[in-house]
Design an enzyme around this catalytic site. Structure first.
Site, PDB file in Angstrom:
ATOM      1  N   GLY A 196      36.287  35.801  50.667  1.00  0.00           N
ATOM      2  CA  GLY A 196      35.601  36.907  50.011  1.00  0.00           C
ATOM      3  C   GLY A 196      34.239  37.189  50.623  1.00  0.00           C
ATOM      4  CB  THR A 199      30.389  37.905  44.542  1.00  0.00           C
ATOM      5  OG1 THR A 199      30.673  38.375  43.202  1.00  0.00           O
ATOM      6  CG2 THR A 199      30.420  36.380  44.553  1.00  0.00           C
ATOM      7  CG  HIS A 201      28.867  33.134  40.926  1.00  0.00           C
ATOM      8  ND1 HIS A 201      30.028  33.726  40.487  1.00  0.00           N
ATOM      9  CD2 HIS A 201      29.130  32.674  42.171  1.00  0.00           C
ATOM     10  CE1 HIS A 201      30.954  33.627  41.423  1.00  0.00           C
ATOM     11  NE2 HIS A 201      30.428  33.000  42.460  1.00  0.00           N
ATOM     12  N   GLY A 266      37.813  33.605  44.542  1.00  0.00           N
ATOM     13  CA  GLY A 266      37.520  33.207  45.915  1.00  0.00           C
ATOM     14  C   GLY A 266      37.722  31.714  46.038  1.00  0.00           C
ATOM     15  N   GLY A 277      36.930  28.968  43.121  1.00  0.00           N
ATOM     16  CA  GLY A 277      37.880  29.388  42.089  1.00  0.00           C
ATOM     17  C   GLY A 277      37.670  30.798  41.590  1.00  0.00           C
ATOM     18  CG  PHE A 278      38.576  31.595  37.553  1.00  0.00           C
ATOM     19  CD1 PHE A 278      37.952  31.941  36.361  1.00  0.00           C
ATOM     20  CD2 PHE A 278      39.262  30.393  37.610  1.00  0.00           C
ATOM     21  CE1 PHE A 278      38.002  31.111  35.244  1.00  0.00           C
ATOM     22  CE2 PHE A 278      39.328  29.545  36.507  1.00  0.00           C
ATOM     23  CZ  PHE A 278      38.702  29.902  35.320  1.00  0.00           C
ATOM     24  CB  CYS A 296      34.142  41.797  46.211  1.00  0.00           C
ATOM     25  SG  CYS A 296      33.862  40.493  45.003  1.00  0.00           S
TER      26      CYS A 296
END
Length: 371
Positions: A196, A199, A201, A266, A277-278, A296
């Site tokens: 990916g 992004t 988080h 990813g 993970g997610f 992304c």
């Protein structure tokens, strides 16, 4: 699959399995089955069967009568779908040592039971770099213990402190300008080895890091199938628990409509062991941070969240139990709550990370204006 809250001291003791292999003649019919039969979770069940039948642990010096063998045969056949045969005793007496051969039944309906996945939820948002080190630590522990089949699969559930991360598709030269800009608005910046692109988080977003051995099944789970299961797991949870529907998309992740994405995926797989993970947006808090980047690589897509989709308040901690259950169902695994205080080296690493998260203090609730 049911979640089971048990102490981590109930993790399979590979030493018990090793002693059993040393003191008893335990053979599989074929080489590949022998490797399978050495899995500690299966030894644990066999040893439990001996204790149930004999009233004591199985030892090479224990005398075992034929009726005990019959009980063991029925117990294991009924519970494990294994055929147990008493071999010829090395001694002429009833037996100072029982020679047992365990053979897998060759039938299409049988599959070896998989061990549980141990999960842990961090209640304080974690710094990304230290969490990355924890994943690497677990990966190393799993890889080192794999030969003895004493490794455990882990699911880490958490929130991060505000951080932008890039995937392996992007170079440092490409990211230099973005790194400077994004750290100036109050977020951390990290380069990750996952798939990916750029992004975000942060708090209000549930992140799941499954650290699984994809080779536990036969045949092993492929990377595409693994990602597909993860995506369907999130879709199923949103629909079943919250009535939130998704639309199909050519892009990886979960979309509420063609321009609104609620969850990203990813992963990285090395030696068939997974990391990363997610991430699923629960509250509105991540949305403003997402608005500062093209997440992304999708310029025409914005971030969505459960609170907006449902029209009701939802907290991250409220989402965890349902995700745990859905994960177990999707991957066909029992889910067992991990107790770090009793999980050895892994538990020590988890507790240390939690202390670091508490020491880090508060975080920015919204990005600072661009300078």
């Amino acid at each position: 699959m049911q979640r089971k809250d048990v102490r981590s001291s109930q993790l399979v003791d590979s030493g018990v399995a090793a002693n059993y292999r040393q003191n008893n003649d335990f053979h599989a019919g074929h080489a590949e089955h022998e490797a399978t039969m050495k899995k500690p979770h299966l030894f644990k069940k066999i040893i439990r069967a001996f204790k149930s039948c004999f009233g004591h642990g199985f030892d090479g010096a224990d005398a075992v009568c034929p009726s005990h063998c019959v009980q063991l045969y029925h117990y294991v056949t009924n519970h494990e779908r294994l055929s147990v045969f008493q071999g010829a005793s090395k001694d002429s007496a009833l037996g100072h040592k029982l020679n047992v051969e365990v053979e897998l039944r060759h039938c299409s309906s049988y599959s070896m039971p998989l061990p549980p996945v141990f999960y842990h939820y961090f209640r304080t948002p974690l710094p990304y770099a230290r969490t990355l080190l924890l994943q690497e630590k677990i990966h190393q522990l799993q890889h080192a213990a794999r030969r003895s089949s004493s490794h455990n699969d882990i699911l880490l559930l958490l929130e991060h402190r505000p951080v932008y991360t890039s995937g392996r598709r992007q170079t440092e030269q490409e990211l230099h300008t973005e790194r400077t800009r994004l750290t100036s608005i109050g977020a951390d910046f990290a380069v990750a080895a996952r798939g990916g692109q750029l992004t975000y988080h942060g708090p209000g977003q549930l992140v799941g890091y499954p650290l699984l051995d994809l080779s536990r099944t036969s045949p092993p789970i492929g990377i595409r199938d693994y990602i597909c299961k993860m995506q369907k797991m999130i879709q199923s949870y949103l629909l079943r628990t919250h009535g939130i529907t998704h639309i199909p998309s050519d892009h990886t992740g979960v979309f509420l409509d063609p321009v609104t994405k609620i969850a990203s995926i990813g992963v990285q797989v090395r030696h068939r062991l997974t990391t990363h993970g997610f991430a699923m947006n629960v509250t509105k808090e991540p949305l403003e941070w997402f608005g500062r980047v093209v997440a992304c690589g999708l310029a025409d897509v914005k971030a969505g969240c459960m609170v907006e989709a449902k029209g009701k308040n939802v907290r991250v901690e409220d989402v965890v139990p349902g995700i745990v259950d859905e994960f177990g169902t999707s991957y066909g695994r029992d889910m067992v709550k991990l107790s770090p205080q009793n999980a050895g080296e892994l538990g020590e690493a988890i507790l240390a990370l939690e202390e670091d998260a508490l020491a880090a203090g508060e975080w920015l609730r919204a990005p600072s204006p661009d300078s």
